[in-house]
Design a protein around this motif. Structure first.
Motif, mmCIF file in Angstrom:
data_model
loop_
_atom_site.group_PDB
_atom_site.id
_atom_site.type_symbol
_atom_site.label_atom_id
_atom_site.label_comp_id
_atom_site.label_asym_id
_atom_site.label_seq_id
_atom_site.Cartn_x
_atom_site.Cartn_y
_atom_site.Cartn_z
ATOM 1 N N VAL A 269 -2.198 11.824 -2.171
ATOM 2 C CA VAL A 269 -1.897 11.445 -3.551
ATOM 3 C C VAL A 269 -1.881 9.920 -3.651
ATOM 4 O O VAL A 269 -1.325 9.240 -2.785
ATOM 5 C CB VAL A 269 -0.537 12.017 -4.004
ATOM 6 N N GLN A 270 -2.470 9.393 -4.716
ATOM 7 C CA GLN A 270 -2.547 7.946 -4.875
ATOM 8 C C GLN A 270 -1.169 7.345 -5.145
ATOM 9 O O GLN A 270 -0.409 7.846 -5.971
ATOM 10 C CB GLN A 270 -3.502 7.610 -6.018
ATOM 11 N N ALA A 271 -0.855 6.275 -4.422
ATOM 12 C CA ALA A 271 0.393 5.532 -4.618
ATOM 13 C C ALA A 271 0.038 4.046 -4.668
ATOM 14 O O ALA A 271 -1.134 3.671 -4.623
ATOM 15 C CB ALA A 271 1.379 5.843 -3.495
ATOM 16 N N TYR A 272 1.089 3.192 -4.735
ATOM 17 C CA TYR A 272 0.849 1.764 -4.935
ATOM 18 C C TYR A 272 1.695 0.936 -3.968
ATOM 19 O O TYR A 272 2.910 1.128 -3.874
ATOM 20 C CB TYR A 272 1.168 1.371 -6.385
ATOM 21 N N TRP A 273 1.026 0.031 -3.271
ATOM 22 C CA TRP A 273 1.694 -0.899 -2.357
ATOM 23 C C TRP A 273 1.877 -2.212 -3.124
ATOM 24 O O TRP A 273 0.939 -2.922 -3.421
ATOM 25 C CB TRP A 273 0.849 -1.110 -1.106
ATOM 26 N N TRP A 274 3.132 -2.536 -3.438
ATOM 27 C CA TRP A 274 3.470 -3.757 -4.158
ATOM 28 C C TRP A 274 3.843 -4.855 -3.159
ATOM 29 O O TRP A 274 4.472 -4.577 -2.136
ATOM 30 C CB TRP A 274 4.653 -3.536 -5.086
ATOM 31 N N SER A 275 3.493 -6.084 -3.476
ATOM 32 C CA SER A 275 3.882 -7.203 -2.615
ATOM 33 C C SER A 275 4.022 -8.464 -3.452
ATOM 34 O O SER A 275 3.407 -8.600 -4.508
ATOM 35 C CB SER A 275 2.849 -7.415 -1.501
ATOM 36 N N VAL A 276 4.857 -9.364 -2.974
ATOM 37 C CA VAL A 276 5.049 -10.647 -3.651
ATOM 38 C C VAL A 276 5.297 -11.724 -2.596
ATOM 39 O O VAL A 276 6.033 -11.504 -1.640
ATOM 40 C CB VAL A 276 6.214 -10.584 -4.671
ATOM 41 N N LYS A 277 4.638 -12.861 -2.766
ATOM 42 C CA LYS A 277 4.819 -13.985 -1.854
ATOM 43 C C LYS A 277 5.005 -15.255 -2.670
ATOM 44 O O LYS A 277 4.670 -15.296 -3.861
ATOM 45 C CB LYS A 277 3.627 -14.103 -0.900
ATOM 46 N N ILE B 65 6.353 0.519 -1.476
ATOM 47 C CA ILE B 65 5.356 1.496 -1.921
ATOM 48 C C ILE B 65 6.025 2.487 -2.863
ATOM 49 O O ILE B 65 7.096 3.023 -2.568
ATOM 50 C CB ILE B 65 4.734 2.230 -0.714
ATOM 51 N N THR B 66 5.398 2.694 -4.022
ATOM 52 C CA THR B 66 5.934 3.625 -5.012
ATOM 53 C C THR B 66 4.823 4.564 -5.494
ATOM 54 O O THR B 66 3.641 4.293 -5.297
ATOM 55 C CB THR B 66 6.503 2.880 -6.234
ATOM 56 N N THR B 67 5.224 5.626 -6.151
ATOM 57 C CA THR B 67 4.252 6.566 -6.709
ATOM 58 C C THR B 67 3.865 6.176 -8.140
ATOM 59 O O THR B 67 2.913 6.715 -8.682
ATOM 60 C CB THR B 67 4.819 7.991 -6.708
ATOM 61 N N ASN C 165 7.123 3.645 3.181
ATOM 62 C CA ASN C 165 7.964 2.467 3.004
ATOM 63 C C ASN C 165 8.489 1.922 4.327
ATOM 64 O O ASN C 165 8.683 0.713 4.461
ATOM 65 C CB ASN C 165 9.127 2.780 2.060
ATOM 66 N N ARG C 166 8.685 2.786 5.301
ATOM 67 C CA ARG C 166 9.045 2.284 6.652
ATOM 68 C C ARG C 166 7.892 1.460 7.206
ATOM 69 O O ARG C 166 8.107 0.428 7.863
ATOM 70 C CB ARG C 166 9.372 3.458 7.581
ATOM 71 N N PHE C 167 6.687 1.904 6.956
ATOM 72 C CA PHE C 167 5.512 1.175 7.417
ATOM 73 C C PHE C 167 5.411 -0.178 6.707
ATOM 74 O O PHE C 167 5.081 -1.195 7.326
ATOM 75 C CB PHE C 167 4.254 2.015 7.132
ATOM 76 N N ALA C 168 5.715 -0.204 5.406
ATOM 77 C CA ALA C 168 5.713 -1.462 4.655
ATOM 78 C C ALA C 168 6.785 -2.406 5.188
ATOM 79 O O ALA C 168 6.572 -3.628 5.273
ATOM 80 C CB ALA C 168 5.942 -1.179 3.168
#
Length: 230
Positions: free
Chosen positions: A94-102, A113-115, A211-214
């Motif tokens: 299922v498609q999810a989203y990896w969010w990041s900010v720097k 990561i969220t759905t 999320n553990r992977f993130a």
């Protein structure tokens, strides 16, 4: 400094484990950088100890390496600019989203990561980033996703600008200064995420493991930055 008592504990076996703590901790740390199969091979080469890839993953969950609770402190009056982005990943098909900010200095402040690809997710990302810094954020640069606009002002204040920029860049006035702004910083981070993401063959079993992977990716970035600091 390693104290004698702490050193001795590395050679003890945790309760209901047949491997010493040294092997477990080393495996967990290596797993931040290597696949479970590679960790298994390194442990065998060093200790002639046979473990499975599944065991490495289970140790990473039970004995995680936590990110130090250290904040980034900016100079007085420094114009803090954040770069946010999100990318598609797959969680059990299922498609999810990896969010990041720097930030403008290259520090990765938060990942998750969220759905959903909505304002609530963006707000959570920004609140995590805000908890990691000491300074006033003047602008957040992103790719144009509307879900960013309200959370930017809600988390960082009404005077914080929500700026849409692509890889070509444009001139923008921020805090009474003219800046050339592109979103290349976030795109380069996505390339690093992609390289790291290939370890799980582009699919996670569930949102928790994703999320553990993130978190492992963020810890890896933290270690790299810590090595470069004088």
């Amino acid at each position: 400094m390693i104290y004698p008592n702490s050193f001795a504990k590395l050679f003890e076996k945790p309760y209901r484990h047949r491997h010493i703590l040294l092997v477990i901790k080393l495996s967990v740390l290596l797993h931040v950088f290597l696949s479970s199969a590679d960790v298994k091979a390194v442990v065998y080469a060093l200790f002639r100890d046979r473990i499975s890839g599944k065991t490495v993953c289970e140790w990473s969950q039970k004995f995680p390496e936590n990110i130090p609770n250290k904040k980034v402190k900016y100079r007085k009056g420094e114009t803090v600019i954040l770069f946010a982005d999100e990318k598609y990943v797959w969680v059990k098909g299922v498609q999810a989203y990896w969010w990041s900010v720097k930030d403008h200095l290259g520090n990765v402040l938060a990942t998750m990561i969220t759905t959903a690809r909505d304002s609530a997710s963006a707000e959570l990302l920004f609140r995590r980033a805000k908890a990691k810094i000491i300074g006033q954020v003047r602008a957040v640069v992103h790719d144009g996703l509307k879900s960013y606009d309200k959370p930017v002002r809600k988390v960082f204040g009404r005077n914080c600008q929500s700026i849409v920029a692509g890889i070509t860049g444009k001139f923008v006035m921020i805090n009474k200064c003219l800046y050339w702004i592109t979103n290349n910083s976030a795109e380069s981070l996505n390339a690093q995420i992609d390289a790291y993401y290939t370890r799980v063959h582009y699919n996670f079993n569930n949102i928790d493991s994703a999320n553990r992977f993130a978190d492992m990716f963020l810890y890896r970035m933290h270690l790299r930055n810590a090595c470069d600091q004088v």
